[in-house]
Design a protein around this motif. Structure first.
Motif, PDB file in Angstrom:
ATOM      1  N   GLN A  96       0.884  -1.171   0.000  1.00 31.58           N
ATOM      2  CA  GLN A  96       0.000   0.000   0.000  1.00 31.58           C
ATOM      3  C   GLN A  96       0.920   1.219   0.000  1.00 31.58           C
ATOM      4  O   GLN A  96       1.391   1.636  -1.049  1.00 31.58           O
ATOM      5  CB  GLN A  96      -0.969  -0.047   1.167  1.00 31.58           C
ATOM      6  N   CYS A  97       1.274   1.771   1.160  1.00 31.23           N
ATOM      7  CA  CYS A  97       2.247   2.877   1.120  1.00 31.23           C
ATOM      8  C   CYS A  97       3.637   2.358   0.773  1.00 31.23           C
ATOM      9  O   CYS A  97       4.464   3.088   0.253  1.00 31.23           O
ATOM     10  CB  CYS A  97       2.279   3.639   2.438  1.00 31.23           C
ATOM     11  N   GLY A  98       3.884   1.075   1.104  1.00 33.92           N
ATOM     12  CA  GLY A  98       5.143   0.444   0.741  1.00 33.92           C
ATOM     13  C   GLY A  98       6.240   0.525   1.788  1.00 33.92           C
ATOM     14  O   GLY A  98       7.254  -0.155   1.660  1.00 33.92           O
ATOM     15  N   TYR A  99       6.047   1.348   2.822  1.00 36.75           N
ATOM     16  CA  TYR A  99       7.161   1.607   3.738  1.00 36.75           C
ATOM     17  C   TYR A  99       7.687   0.342   4.424  1.00 36.75           C
ATOM     18  O   TYR A  99       8.885   0.167   4.567  1.00 36.75           O
ATOM     19  CB  TYR A  99       6.777   2.648   4.803  1.00 36.75           C
ATOM     20  N   CYS A 100       6.801  -0.525   4.823  1.00 41.61           N
ATOM     21  CA  CYS A 100       7.213  -1.729   5.568  1.00 41.61           C
ATOM     22  C   CYS A 100       7.651  -2.858   4.652  1.00 41.61           C
ATOM     23  O   CYS A 100       8.131  -3.884   5.123  1.00 41.61           O
ATOM     24  CB  CYS A 100       6.040  -2.233   6.412  1.00 41.61           C
ATOM     25  N   GLN A 101       7.423  -2.698   3.338  1.00 43.84           N
ATOM     26  CA  GLN A 101       7.422  -3.874   2.468  1.00 43.84           C
ATOM     27  C   GLN A 101       8.781  -4.488   2.205  1.00 43.84           C
ATOM     28  O   GLN A 101       8.881  -5.699   1.999  1.00 43.84           O
ATOM     29  CB  GLN A 101       6.705  -3.552   1.154  1.00 43.84           C
ATOM     30  N   CYS A 132       2.774  -3.640   9.743  1.00 40.03           N
ATOM     31  CA  CYS A 132       2.324  -2.855   8.583  1.00 40.03           C
ATOM     32  C   CYS A 132       1.208  -1.919   9.040  1.00 40.03           C
ATOM     33  O   CYS A 132       0.122  -2.370   9.368  1.00 40.03           O
ATOM     34  CB  CYS A 132       1.822  -3.773   7.469  1.00 40.03           C
ATOM     35  N   ARG A 133       1.500  -0.632   9.036  1.00 41.79           N
ATOM     36  CA  ARG A 133       0.490   0.323   9.499  1.00 41.79           C
ATOM     37  C   ARG A 133      -0.671   0.417   8.504  1.00 41.79           C
ATOM     38  O   ARG A 133      -1.740   0.911   8.838  1.00 41.79           O
ATOM     39  CB  ARG A 133       1.124   1.695   9.734  1.00 41.79           C
ATOM     40  N   CYS A 134      -0.452  -0.034   7.267  1.00 37.00           N
ATOM     41  CA  CYS A 134      -1.528   0.000   6.269  1.00 37.00           C
ATOM     42  C   CYS A 134      -2.394  -1.253   6.336  1.00 37.00           C
ATOM     43  O   CYS A 134      -3.412  -1.331   5.645  1.00 37.00           O
ATOM     44  CB  CYS A 134      -0.953   0.132   4.865  1.00 37.00           C
ATOM     45  N   THR A 136      -1.705  -4.596   5.458  1.00 38.16           N
ATOM     46  CA  THR A 136      -1.685  -5.455   4.260  1.00 38.16           C
ATOM     47  C   THR A 136      -1.497  -6.940   4.606  1.00 38.16           C
ATOM     48  O   THR A 136      -1.143  -7.736   3.733  1.00 38.16           O
ATOM     49  CB  THR A 136      -0.546  -5.029   3.302  1.00 38.16           C
TER      50      THR A 136
HETATM   51  S1  FES Z   1       2.256  -0.952   3.236  1.00 35.35           S
HETATM   52 FE1  FES Z   1       2.190   0.855   4.422  1.00 35.35          FE
HETATM   53  S2  FES Z   1       3.140   0.296   6.281  1.00 35.35           S
HETATM   54 FE2  FES Z   1       2.927  -1.561   5.223  1.00 35.35          FE
END
Ligand code: FES
Ligand code: FES
Length: 152
Positions: A96-101, A132-134, A136
């Protein structure tokens, strides 16, 4: 001076042996694929592999990487399992935002290396340290299951 093997390349790094590996990767080597999240081994965003095992680079001193094979997200696609995980991530549109990916991919690859067909409980256990804050998580599990099938 620390000697590191990063993604198959031998490097001399000018860093205090106690400096967190994550700082060396991001600030000294400019490899920003590995993310800084909590800095306290709580979120998994900074996960890299040392001799194939997932470690939290934010709390791992650079001295701990000496003599070991360090693999980061930048090279995980060169690994057969990592390549399959990345392909499944794309197929299932995980990010999603990708930060944790990048940390998620590193942990998933290590899991499939140690256990080719993990159960849901084993997936949950292995991935529990990657936050993952989003939210996923469902797509992450689906992608891990799919990668396992593709790897056969
Ligand atoms: S995709 Fe956004 S924090 Fe995991
Ligand atoms: S930044 Fe290392 S575990 Fe969160």
């Amino acid at each position: 001076m620390s000697k590191l093997q990063v993604n198959g390349k031998d490097l001399d790094v000018d860093a205090d042996p106690a400096m967190p590996l994550l700082w060396v990767l991001r600030d000294t080597l400019g490899m920003t694929g590995t993310k800084f999240g909590c800095g306290q081994a709580l979120c998994g965003a900074c996960t890299v592999h040392l001799d194939g095992a997932p470690v939290r680079s934010c709390v791992t001193p650079v001295s701990a990487a000496a003599g070991k094979k360090l693999i980061t997200i930048e090279a995980i696609g060169e690994d057969r399992i990592g390549k399959a995980v990345q392909a499944a991530w794309v197929k299932h549109d995980v990010a999603q935002c990708g930060y944790c990916q990048s940390g998620q991919v590193m942990s998933a690859t290590a899991l499939l290396r140690s256990k080719r067909f993990p159960t849901d409980a084993e997936i949950n256990q292995a991935m529990a340290g990657n936050i993952c804050r989003c939210g996923t998580y469902m797509r992450i599990r689906a992608a891990i299951r799919d990668a396992a099938v593709q790897l056969g």
